[in-house]
Design an enzyme around this catalytic site. Structure first.
Site, PDB file in Angstrom:
ATOM      1  N   ASP A   1      25.119   8.494   9.873  1.00  0.00           N
ATOM      2  CA  ASP A   1      24.165   7.405  10.188  1.00  0.00           C
ATOM      3  C   ASP A   1      22.884   7.866  10.979  1.00  0.00           C
ATOM      4  O   ASP A   1      22.983   8.987  11.787  1.00  0.00           O
ATOM      5  CB  ASP A   1      25.003   6.478  10.856  1.00  0.00           C
TER       6      ASP A   1
ATOM      7  N   ASP B   1      20.303   5.547  13.197  1.00  0.00           N
ATOM      8  CA  ASP B   1      20.018   5.226  14.369  1.00  0.00           C
ATOM      9  C   ASP B   1      21.318   4.785  15.310  1.00  0.00           C
ATOM     10  O   ASP B   1      22.220   4.179  14.923  1.00  0.00           O
ATOM     11  CB  ASP B   1      19.583   3.479  14.049  1.00  0.00           C
TER      12      ASP B   1
END
Ligand SMILES: [Zn+2]
Length: 537
Positions: free
Chosen positions: A27, A29
C-alpha cells in the site's frame, strides 16, 4: 474433478524447495510514505522510517515489488494523473524502483472491482509481475488492504498507524509494528519452510503423525508432501476423526488409525495394554525416522516416548517443553504462523522440502474417484452450518437467514453437513436451500465443493477442504483461535464475525459468552456482499 493447484516451477531464486512468495505488494499512503490526504504534490512525499532499507532487503532476496493504491482523488478531481505520476516518480527517487504500480482511480460510488477492499489491484499486480495472488504478500496499514489481500488469496500483513482502527487490527491475519517489521516476518517465514541442510539422499520409511480432526490433517498436507518427496515410503498415524481427510491427501502410502488419549478433547482413560499394542504397531512400520506434527497446544512428547520404545532412531517434532533424549530434532515456531507453514517448517527442520513445482498450498490427491452427486451440477454456492467445535459454529437461525438472503440474491444454495447434522441442515436449508445433510462422505463433500462458486462456513474442516480445491471461502470465523493460524490457506477468503469478541483467543470449545456474539451478529447482507466480492458475475 480434482485439480492440482501446483503451477510450474517458482523455485528459481531458492535452491532448496519453492519459496513462499514471488512478490510483495505495498500500500502507498500510510505504509510507504506518510499519508497526506489527496496528495498531488511531489514536495510533500515523506517516506516512513526505515522504508528504503526494508524495501532493499526484499529486492536483495529476489522478491518483486508492486504498489497497490486507492487514489480516489483522481475521480474527485483533487489532482491530475500527471500530478500523481510526479508523486510516484518522487517516491521511486526516495525508495527505489517498483516493478509495477497498480492504481485504482475510482471512488467508492463507482462500484469498480479494483478499489480495495475489492481484490482487483492484487490480481492486476500479480498478473503484471508474472505470478499468482497466492504467491504474493500485501503489506498495508488499514483493513481495506487486508481484505483485498484475503479476497485475492494473497497473504496480508497489517502495519498499523495511529489512525488504524482497533477492529482492523483485531481482524488482521498478521500484524507487524512497521514496514521493516513486516519485511522481517516475510523473510523469516520464507526461510522457515526451506531446510538449512537439504538431504542428499532419500530416507527409507518415514512415519508422519497428525492426530485430531479432518481440518488438522488437511492443513498438514504440505508438510506431509515435503516428507514424501524425500522418502521411499510414508506411513501416517492419525486419529479416527482425521482418517477420511488422510485418505484424500497425496504422498501417503499407509494409514494407521489410532486415538491418542493426550490429544483428544474428550479422551478415554489411558489403557496400558492399548499403549503396548500401539507401540508394537509403530515398531512394525519399520520407520527409520518419524516426524510428529502437532498444533501449538498439543505435546509431541508422549508419542515420542512410545516411538523411542518402538525403536524409531530419529524423531523430529515441535516442542517448547524440554524434550531431553526424546527428540533428535527439536523445532520451535513463533506464534502467528499459518498451520500449513508451521508443518512445512517442521518438515524443513527435519531436512524435507517440497519438490520444485509443488506449490506450498493445500492440495488433494489427483486420483480420487469422483462419486456421482446429481445435486452438484450447474451454478451454486454451498453453506455448511456445522462445525466440529460448537464455539466455531454460526447459530442455526443465523445460518438460515444467510441462506434466505443468498437465495433472495438469486443464488442456488446447497446446504451440507455430516450424518449427525441432518436436523441442523434441514432447518437451515428450509430457508431457501437444498438440503444435502448426511448424503456425502468427506470425499463426496470435496466433489460438491470443487464445483461451488463459493463456500460459506465456520472455522472447521470443510473450510480447509475448500482451500485445497481452490474454492473461495466466506469464513464465519469465531476468534477463539487466531485467524492467522487457521484461516483458509492461500485461497480467496472474506472474513466475517466479530474478531474482537470476548471469546477471542480463549480456545474455548463451547462459546463462553452469552448469545455467542462473535457469530450471532453476522449480518446476512454482508455474506451476500462477500459472495459478490469473491465470485462476481
Ligand atoms: Zn477502481
Amino acid at each position: 474433478m480434482f485439480t492440482s493447484l501446483s503451477q510450474g516451477n517458482h523455485s528459481a531464486m531458492n535452491p532448496s524447495g519453492p519459496a513462499l512468495y514471488d512478490a510483495v505488494l505495498l500500500d502507498r499512503d500510510g505504509t510507504l510514505v506518510e499519508d497526506v490526504p489527496y496528495n498531488g504534490d511531489p514536495e510533500k512525499v515523506r517516506p516512513l522510517p526505515g522504508a528504503r532499507e526494508a524495501l532493499d532487503r526484499l529486492r536483495a532476496a529476489g522478491l518483486r515489488l508492486a504498489v497497490v493504491t486507492n487514489q480516489s482523488g483522481l475521480a474527485r478531481g483533487y489532482f491530475t494523473e500527471r500530478d500523481m505520476h510526479a508523486v510516484h516518480a518522487r517516491i521511486e527517487e526516495l525508495l527505489g524502483p517498483f516493478d509495477h504500480w497498480a492504481v485504482c482511480p475510482h471512488d467508492d460510488t463507482d462500484g469498480c472491482g479494483c478499489r480495495k477492499p475489492a481484490p482487483g489491484l492484487v490480481h492486476e499486480a500479480a498478473r503484471a509481475l508474472g505470478t499468482a495472488p497466492r504467491r504474493c504478500v500485501l503489506v498495508g496499514d488499514i483493513g481495506r488492504d487486508m481484505a483485498a489481500a484475503l479476497a485475492a488469496g494473497a497473504t496480508g500483513i497489517l502495519v498499523p498507524t495511529p489512525v488504524t482502527r482497533p477492529e482492523e487490527v483485531a481482524e488482521a491475519p498478521a500484524v507487524a509494528r512497521d514496514l521493516p517489521g513486516a519485511v522481517d516476518e516475510i523473510l523469516r517465514r520464507d526461510r522457515a519452510v526451506r531446510p538449512v541442510v537439504p538431504r542428499t539422499g532419500r530416507a527409507g520409511t518415514v512415519l508422519v503423525v497428525r492426530s485430531d480432526s479432518a481440518g488438522d490433517v488437511l492443513v498438514t498436507g504440505p508438510g506431509i508432501r515435503a516428507v514424501a518427496a524425500g522418502a521411499e515410503r510414508v506411513a501416517l498415524l492419525c486419529g479416527p476423526r482425521g482418517r477420511a481427510a488422510a485418505e484424500l491427501l497425496p504422498g501417503i502410502d499407509e494409514i494407521i488409525e489410532w486415538p491418542l488419549p493426550w490429544i483428544d478433547g474428550s479422551p478415554e482413560p489411558v489403557d496400558p495394554d492399548d499403549m503396548r499394542r500401539l507401540t508394537a504397531r509403530l515398531a512394525a512400520v519399520g520407520a527409520e525416522e518419524a516426524v510428529v506434527f502437532t498444533s501449538f497446544h498439543q505435546s509431541a512428547l508422549p508419542l515420542a516416548l512410545l516411538l523411542r520404545m518402538a525403536g524409531v532412531p530419529r524423531i523430529s517434532a515441535i516442542s517448547d517443553d524440554y524434550p531431553g533424549s526424546l527428540l533428535d530434532v527439536r523445532h520451535r515456531v513463533p506464534v502467528g504462523v499459518p498451520e500449513p507453514e508451521r508443518a512445512l517448517s517442521l518438515a524443513a527442520a527435519a531436512g524435507f522440502a517440497l519438490p520444485a513445482g509443488d506449490e506450498p498450498a493445500l492440495r488433494l490427491r489427483a486420483d480420487l474417484p469422483a462419486p456421482a452427486v446429481d445435486s452438484a451440477a450447474g451454478d451454486y454456492l454451498v453453506v455448511h452450518p456445522g462445525a466440529s467445535v460448537p464455539a466455531r459454529a454460526c447459530p442455526p437461525e443465523r445460518c438460515a437467514e444467510i441462506v434466505a438472503a443468498l437465495a433472495a440474491d438469486g443464488h442456488r444454495v446447497l446446504v451440507t453437513g455430516g450424518p449427525g447434522e441432518r436436523e441442523l441442515t434441514a432447518r437451515v436449508a428450509a430457508a431457501g436451500g437444498t438440503d444435502l445433510g448426511g448424503t456425502t462422505d468427506l470425499a463426496g463433500l470435496a466433489q460438491i465443493l470443487a464445483g461451488a462458486r463459493c463456500l460459506v462456513v465456520g472455522n472447521t474442516g470443510p473450510a480447509h477442504l475448500a482451500a485445497a480445491l481452490g474454492t473461495p471461502v466466506v469464513s464465519l470465523f469465531a476468534p477463539t483461535v487466531p485467524f492467522g493460524h487457521w484461516a483458509p490457506y492461500r485461497v480467496p477468503t472474506v472474513r466475517l464475525g466479530d474478531a474482537g469478541a470476548a471469546c477471542r483467543d480463549t480456545r474455548a470449545a463451547r462459546c463462553p459468552v452469552a448469545g455467542h456474539p462473535c457469530l450471532s451478529g453476522v449480518d446476512p447482507a454482508r455474506v451476500v456482499a462477500a459472495v459478490r466480492r469473491l465470485a462476481p458475475g
